[in-house]
Design a protein around this motif. Sequence first.
Motif, PDB file in Angstrom:
ATOM      1  N   ARG A 297       5.117  -4.368  -1.050  1.00 39.54           N
ATOM      2  CA  ARG A 297       5.375  -2.933  -1.101  1.00 39.54           C
ATOM      3  C   ARG A 297       6.811  -2.652  -0.693  1.00 39.54           C
ATOM      4  N   VAL A 298       7.466  -1.737  -1.440  1.00 36.46           N
ATOM      5  CA  VAL A 298       8.778  -1.284  -0.996  1.00 36.46           C
ATOM      6  C   VAL A 298       8.514  -0.465   0.263  1.00 36.46           C
ATOM      7  N   PRO A 299       9.232  -0.728   1.372  1.00 34.32           N
ATOM      8  CA  PRO A 299       8.956   0.011   2.593  1.00 34.32           C
ATOM      9  C   PRO A 299       8.972   1.508   2.341  1.00 34.32           C
ATOM     10  N   SER A 300       8.035   2.195   2.972  1.00 33.13           N
ATOM     11  CA  SER A 300       7.853   3.622   2.753  1.00 33.13           C
ATOM     12  C   SER A 300       9.171   4.377   2.833  1.00 33.13           C
ATOM     13  N   GLY A 301       9.436   5.192   1.788  1.00 34.65           N
ATOM     14  CA  GLY A 301      10.628   6.037   1.815  1.00 34.65           C
ATOM     15  C   GLY A 301      11.911   5.308   1.449  1.00 34.65           C
TER      16      GLY A 301
END
Length: 188
Positions: free
Chosen positions: A53-57
């Motif tokens: 996952r691309v880190p949130s934000g």
Amino acid sequence: MKPIAVLSLIICFVIFPSILYLRTRGPVNPDKLQQQQQDMSRFDSGNLSSKFRVPSGKSRGPVIMPALNNSTLKAELGRSTWKLLHTIMARFPEKPTENEKEALRSYVYLFSRLYPCGECATEFQKILEKYPPQVSSREAASQWMCAIHNIVNKRLKKEQFDCGQIADKYKCGCDDEKNSTTTSLNFP
Ligand SMILES: Cc1cc2nc3c(=O)[nH]c(=O)nc-3n(C[C@H](O)[C@H](O)[C@H](O)COP(=O)(O)OP(=O)(O)OC[C@H]3O[C@@H](n4cnc5c(N)ncnc54)[C@H](O)[C@@H]3O)c2cc1C
């Protein structure tokens, strides 16, 4: 109880344990704290596999590239990019997992930062604010991309494309899906 006994009890049960606790904890290191916060932010959106996952934000942010003033390059880049974007949507899963939906959403937002024509990217980000990526299915994603391209066409005074024809123009090559030998792991 004698005062000396009270003092000994205070030293044993209050002052000594407090000193021990403070020594093991040590002073707060701002760099370490920031690193810990960054690590935590990787795990903070839903129950997807954090590894993929691309880190949130982290996919959101301002445009990175400067203006592209060479109009020939801009047009060539645009044609190739539209081809890529429409083909991605044409081959996006019909029933994507939450992980796959998040991957496409992040891709679009990262693309909007990194598209090599800075002024195009700025306009694209304005469009995204109004029309965020539709990632619920292949159909939704393809129609969304077609509508976005038409918004750009309109601004550039180009012809509108009939989005009812999108599946004919950008083939998904779906025959190979049946015999797919993909080696990627399955994530939720
Ligand atoms: C995200 C993005 C933003 C851009 N912003 C700018 C900008 O601000 N200023 C600028 O000068 N250029 C911009 N461009 C480039 C511009 O959109 C064109 O790519 C370029 O001008 C070349 O145009 P074209 O007439 O060859 O056709 P393109 O618009 O490149 O289209 C290529 C082909 O796609 C098909 N097509 C057309 N419309 C659709 C649709 N709605 N859905 C599916 N297929 C379609 C047609 O067959 C067309 O020939 C941008 C490109 C992208 C990818």
